[in-house]
Every structure is written in C-alpha cells, then in structure tokens.
Design a protein around this motif. Sequence first.
Motif, PDB file in Angstrom:
ATOM      1  N   ASN A 110     -26.947 -40.065 -45.397  1.00 49.70           N
ATOM      2  CA  ASN A 110     -27.092 -41.514 -45.292  1.00 49.70           C
ATOM      3  C   ASN A 110     -28.480 -41.847 -44.767  1.00 49.70           C
ATOM      4  O   ASN A 110     -29.038 -41.110 -43.956  1.00 49.70           O
ATOM      5  N   SER A 111     -29.001 -42.961 -45.218  1.00 46.81           N
ATOM      6  CA  SER A 111     -30.252 -43.505 -44.692  1.00 46.81           C
ATOM      7  C   SER A 111     -30.019 -44.980 -44.453  1.00 46.81           C
ATOM      8  O   SER A 111     -29.360 -45.653 -45.249  1.00 46.81           O
ATOM      9  N   THR A 112     -30.563 -45.488 -43.373  1.00 48.16           N
ATOM     10  CA  THR A 112     -30.374 -46.894 -43.028  1.00 48.16           C
ATOM     11  C   THR A 112     -31.734 -47.577 -42.938  1.00 48.16           C
ATOM     12  O   THR A 112     -32.691 -47.005 -42.409  1.00 48.16           O
ATOM     13  N   THR A 113     -31.800 -48.790 -43.474  1.00 48.30           N
ATOM     14  CA  THR A 113     -33.036 -49.560 -43.411  1.00 48.30           C
ATOM     15  C   THR A 113     -32.700 -51.046 -43.389  1.00 48.30           C
ATOM     16  O   THR A 113     -31.629 -51.448 -43.841  1.00 48.30           O
ATOM     17  N   THR A 114     -33.615 -51.830 -42.866  1.00 44.65           N
ATOM     18  CA  THR A 114     -33.459 -53.291 -42.899  1.00 44.65           C
ATOM     19  C   THR A 114     -34.250 -53.871 -44.064  1.00 44.65           C
ATOM     20  O   THR A 114     -34.233 -55.073 -44.287  1.00 44.65           O
ATOM     21  N   LEU A 115     -34.932 -53.011 -44.817  1.00 46.04           N
ATOM     22  CA  LEU A 115     -35.727 -53.453 -45.970  1.00 46.04           C
ATOM     23  C   LEU A 115     -34.871 -53.438 -47.235  1.00 46.04           C
ATOM     24  O   LEU A 115     -33.722 -53.024 -47.213  1.00 46.04           O
ATOM     25  N   HIS A 116     -35.476 -53.858 -48.330  1.00 45.90           N
ATOM     26  CA  HIS A 116     -34.752 -53.809 -49.605  1.00 45.90           C
ATOM     27  C   HIS A 116     -35.243 -52.662 -50.483  1.00 45.90           C
ATOM     28  O   HIS A 116     -35.018 -52.634 -51.685  1.00 45.90           O
ATOM     29  N   ASN A 117     -35.954 -51.690 -49.887  1.00 46.65           N
ATOM     30  CA  ASN A 117     -36.332 -50.485 -50.622  1.00 46.65           C
ATOM     31  C   ASN A 117     -36.427 -49.322 -49.645  1.00 46.65           C
ATOM     32  O   ASN A 117     -36.517 -49.517 -48.436  1.00 46.65           O
ATOM     33  N   LEU A 118     -36.430 -48.097 -50.179  1.00 48.95           N
ATOM     34  CA  LEU A 118     -36.426 -46.910 -49.335  1.00 48.95           C
ATOM     35  C   LEU A 118     -36.975 -45.747 -50.144  1.00 48.95           C
ATOM     36  O   LEU A 118     -36.662 -45.593 -51.324  1.00 48.95           O
ATOM     37  N   THR A 119     -37.824 -44.937 -49.536  1.00 42.03           N
ATOM     38  CA  THR A 119     -38.328 -43.724 -50.175  1.00 42.03           C
ATOM     39  C   THR A 119     -37.594 -42.543 -49.574  1.00 42.03           C
ATOM     40  O   THR A 119     -37.513 -42.397 -48.357  1.00 42.03           O
ATOM     41  N   ILE A 120     -37.072 -41.703 -50.453  1.00 43.11           N
ATOM     42  CA  ILE A 120     -36.297 -40.541 -50.014  1.00 43.11           C
ATOM     43  C   ILE A 120     -36.920 -39.295 -50.620  1.00 43.11           C
ATOM     44  O   ILE A 120     -37.186 -39.251 -51.828  1.00 43.11           O
TER      45      ILE A 120
END
Length: 180
Positions: free
Chosen positions: A9-19
């Motif tokens: 799982n990854s959590t962010t408050t943004l609307h995009n994420l780099t994994i």
Amino acid sequence: SDLYRNPSNSTTTLHNLTILVNRDEQYLFLVRVIVPYQGPPSEYVALKMIPDNRLPPRHLHSVRVDKTSAVIKWESPYDFPNEDMDYILTVKDMIRKVDRNYKVTTRNGTVEYTIGKLEPGGKYSVTVQLKNMSKESTIKVTTVPLSAPDALKVISENNHVLLFWKSLALKEKNFNESWG
C-alpha cells in the motif's frame, strides 16, 4: 495468482503517485479513498513490465544500398546506454538460402554498420537483436543489380555461332572478370 504475491500500500494526499517497480514482473494497481472513510476501489489496471534487455533495437533502416554492400542504422533500445552493448546481426540471403552472422559491440545510442560482400541484385533479410535476447528488428535489403552487357554481336559460321560483347569491367568499376 502471481499478481497477489506481494501486496503493498502507498498513501498520498495528491492525485498522483510514482512507484518503483521491478523489471520482468506483473502488477495490479487500483486506487481508493481511505480518509475520511474507506471508499470502493477503482477499476484495476494490470501492467506487465518488459525487461530492458528484451527490448528490440529501434528505427532499423537502410541508409545506403549499393551493388555489393548496404549501410544500415538503428538506435539502441535505451535512450542512454551506459555500458557496451553486444548486437547480433543475421544476414539471410533469400536467394541462396544461407545466413551470415556478425557481432557489433558499441556503447553508442545510434549504430551504423556496413554489411559487405553482398551480391549484386541480391535479396537479403537483415535482423538485429541484442545478444542472447529474443526481441529483434528486421528489414529487407535488395542490392543494386549489375548492368547488362553492351554491344552483343553474333557471327555464324558453318556449324557454330560466335558471340561477342563488351566486358562489364568497362562499365562496372568493381566487376571481376572471374565472376563470369
């Protein structure tokens, strides 16, 4: 079932994420809201990564084709190769049904290679691939044919005919009389 092997799982408050992901693996991605309440998941996206070493050479094309040679050019599968790369070129003579292989080692992003000892008017299939890899790029090459002999003369005598013509060596600078 392999897709669920190592869930994370990854959590962010943004609307995009780099994994960061591993090469030659498959992944399932989905997104859901978890704050202030857990919402339903989005539709999932399946992704199968292609390992770098299995990518084919890019933009393979012929630069120049003569009677007995062809200059071909391609780009590395990578934008900026940081180590020597070994390419295998397979030249298939489509008329004589024989293959020749060449090895090209370079660090350049763009590669130009001259294939020599081709036959005038020959038809060839040229395949380029990274050494020990399955993905490849292929082009067809047809060399320039020889000119026709000039000034054919016929003299008939009794029970035989004499044929005379000008040697192709007069017109073709690379023509070898021993070719016939």
